[in-house]
Design an enzyme around this catalytic site. Sequence first.
Site, PDB file in Angstrom:
ATOM      1  N   CYS A   2       0.829  -1.192   0.000  1.00  9.50           N
ATOM      2  CA  CYS A   2       0.000   0.000   0.000  1.00  9.50           C
ATOM      3  C   CYS A   2       0.873   1.256   0.000  1.00  9.50           C
ATOM      4  O   CYS A   2       2.089   1.186  -0.140  1.00  9.50           O
ATOM      5  CB  CYS A   2      -0.887   0.012   1.244  1.00  9.50           C
ATOM      6  SG  CYS A   2      -1.783  -1.533   1.515  1.00  9.50           S
ATOM      7  N   ASP A 101      -3.311  -9.984   7.513  1.00  2.00           N
ATOM      8  CA  ASP A 101      -2.083  -9.823   8.289  1.00  2.00           C
ATOM      9  C   ASP A 101      -2.059  -8.462   8.976  1.00  2.00           C
ATOM     10  O   ASP A 101      -1.374  -8.281   9.983  1.00  2.00           O
ATOM     11  CB  ASP A 101      -0.850 -10.023   7.414  1.00  2.00           C
ATOM     12  CG  ASP A 101      -0.785  -9.070   6.228  1.00  2.00           C
ATOM     13  OD1 ASP A 101      -1.828  -8.517   5.839  1.00  2.00           O
ATOM     14  OD2 ASP A 101       0.317  -8.884   5.675  1.00  2.00           O
ATOM     15  N   ILE A 289      11.751  -9.437 -19.893  1.00  2.00           N
ATOM     16  CA  ILE A 289      11.901  -8.393 -20.908  1.00  2.00           C
ATOM     17  C   ILE A 289      12.957  -8.839 -21.910  1.00  2.00           C
ATOM     18  O   ILE A 289      13.982  -9.420 -21.538  1.00  2.00           O
ATOM     19  CB  ILE A 289      12.357  -7.070 -20.261  1.00  2.00           C
ATOM     20  CG1 ILE A 289      11.192  -6.413 -19.515  1.00  2.00           C
ATOM     21  CG2 ILE A 289      12.912  -6.110 -21.282  1.00  2.00           C
ATOM     22  CD1 ILE A 289      10.187  -5.724 -20.390  1.00  2.00           C
ATOM     23  N   SER A 363      10.828 -11.822  -7.110  1.00  2.00           N
ATOM     24  CA  SER A 363      12.039 -11.448  -7.853  1.00  2.00           C
ATOM     25  C   SER A 363      13.279 -12.022  -7.176  1.00  2.00           C
ATOM     26  O   SER A 363      13.235 -12.457  -6.025  1.00  2.00           O
ATOM     27  CB  SER A 363      12.165  -9.929  -7.961  1.00  2.00           C
ATOM     28  OG  SER A 363      12.765  -9.383  -6.807  1.00  2.00           O
ATOM     29  N   GLY A 364      14.404 -11.977  -7.888  1.00  2.00           N
ATOM     30  CA  GLY A 364      15.662 -12.510  -7.371  1.00  2.00           C
ATOM     31  C   GLY A 364      16.559 -11.472  -6.746  1.00  2.00           C
ATOM     32  O   GLY A 364      17.748 -11.737  -6.518  1.00  2.00           O
TER      33      GLY A 364
END
Length: 631
Positions: A2, A101, A289, A363-364
């Site tokens: 948020c 949560d 990409i 993501s890594g």
Amino acid sequence: MCGITGVFAFNEIGRFNLPNISLATETLEHRGPDFQKVFVGDFVALGHRRLSIIDLNPQANQPMSAEDGRYQLVFNGEIYNYKLLRQELESKGVQFKTESDTEVLLQLLIHEGKDALNKLNGFFAFSFYDQQKEEMLVARDRYGIKPLYYLEDEDRFIFASELKAILKFGIEKTIDTNSLYTYLQLNYLPAPMSMVKGVKKLMPGQYAVVKKKSVEINSYYELKNTFEKDFQGNYEDAQVQLKALMEKAVERRLVADVPLGTFLSGGVDSSIISAIASKKVDGLHTFSIGYKGNSYFDETEYANAVAKHIGSKHQVFSLSLDDLYGYLPKMLKSFSEPFADSSALPVYALSQLTKENVTVALSGDGADELFAGYNKHAALYRLWHPGVKEKMVNALRPLWNILPKSRNNPFGNISRQLKKFADASQLDIQSQYWLLASLQNARKSTDLLSNAVLEDIDFEGFDLWKEQLLSTLNTKSINQSLQLDQELVLQGDMLQKVDLMSMQHALEVRVPFLDHELVAFANSLPEEFKVNGKRKKMILQDTFRDIMPEKIYNRPKHGFEVPLLDWLRKDLKLDIENKWLDKERIEKQEVFDWEGVQALKKKLFSSNPEDSHAHIWALIVFQGWWEGYMD
């Protein structure tokens, strides 16, 4: 995930800021398009924009209150262990109205206060207000995955997820010249710096207790402690433990009530995350990409190989330079402060296109800073363990000085790297790190600044900050350099980039490598498990080799770069000359020195551009930000 903002008034003058809360909250709409709500009390106002991820019911909206409105919470992030924490609270008689949560965090803070912070596994920035005690607790996660800006003066304490929201409270907009000086060297601004004087970023692992007459900032987590514990075991033992921790970290981040996928660039890090996730999610969606007509930067081949190997539903978004150009205007407007890592542009594009399919992506990010994955780490290792090749590179310094250098082709990039290595070999340990971590030295940075700005910079203050930052690197230790990376590059560049770009499209990005249990383990490992003279991220690669296609190993590391040099010299040349870096504009602005800018432009269009394109890009990004927020 948020956007949050708020103000705590210390007096009647500060209370005049309370009505601004709605406007400030609206500026964060992109971070939370699903719902907006504000709370306004006698001396405190809180605002929240919601991106619904866990428990989509309106009862989970924020600000969330409890006990007849005594407590108010605005929260940005996710608490991955919230179900376990909920069970613990329920065993003590706590009853819940939602499955979120957020409510778990609210009740945990009610019952345990700031001690709750050490129990949280997740990423977050939040403000928890107790109306009865007239006290606010503001906190940021351990690694700075979620941002939190703040301003404190004699009348008020203001905070927000982005600088643009704080500007809506009518603060004085003055450039922080020390931050500008830092930005020109690094191309980003690490915490606690911001580009506007008086505004700071809360440091990772910190919390602030705000009362009517004071703001007290402390740390609940210190990264250095994770480097003080040594792993007890051999390489094979470490692999077993790493695999278990990675699988837990990924599994924790798969909890969502909305569609979820992963970024898959074709590099080792994102491939590991995607491979583990594919075992736990049927028909996992993966996204990457590609670059049309530029094979040097395009990694589609590797991403496709991994997707086929793990059986994911893979989408490649293939972009041309014209496509990237189309994203540029909106991206420049999205920065609430200058951020000149050019890989932000493809992350922006990837986030927008990914959001059309899912709301959460893994993501890594973080693996390079944990396991020594950058070329910088290999260079430092070789500087500190020189052999015949390293001594030869140093001896050939005059040759590297005259050869053309550029990041945008293989020969020019090698020449650039060899010159930087030879230059670094002449320096002390801390200066070696700074040279390899920065894009522009102090002298070249000052050449770009106007006399008025130079007179205002506190050079002694900058040197003291830099000295304190680099003080943790006092021996030829790769692990010490990794600690610096996690404190500087990770929070200032990599995480800030992903948060800024993904949240422009209300896409939540989760980073399993930064599960705090995994970070503590990685930082306890001996450096010889991570890097040597030939390989980087050794233990990470070896541990997951059995689930990866061999194709992704033994290949050059590009990162998420863009063909920036060609773009600036062709498509954007007229905008550089007639818009962003026009003489009349530069002189009227009184921030940059025209002669310095002109010399940099000349370098860009020469046969030996070196890193001029990165410095020009930093000026372009600054100008885009200036137009939106300062002009």
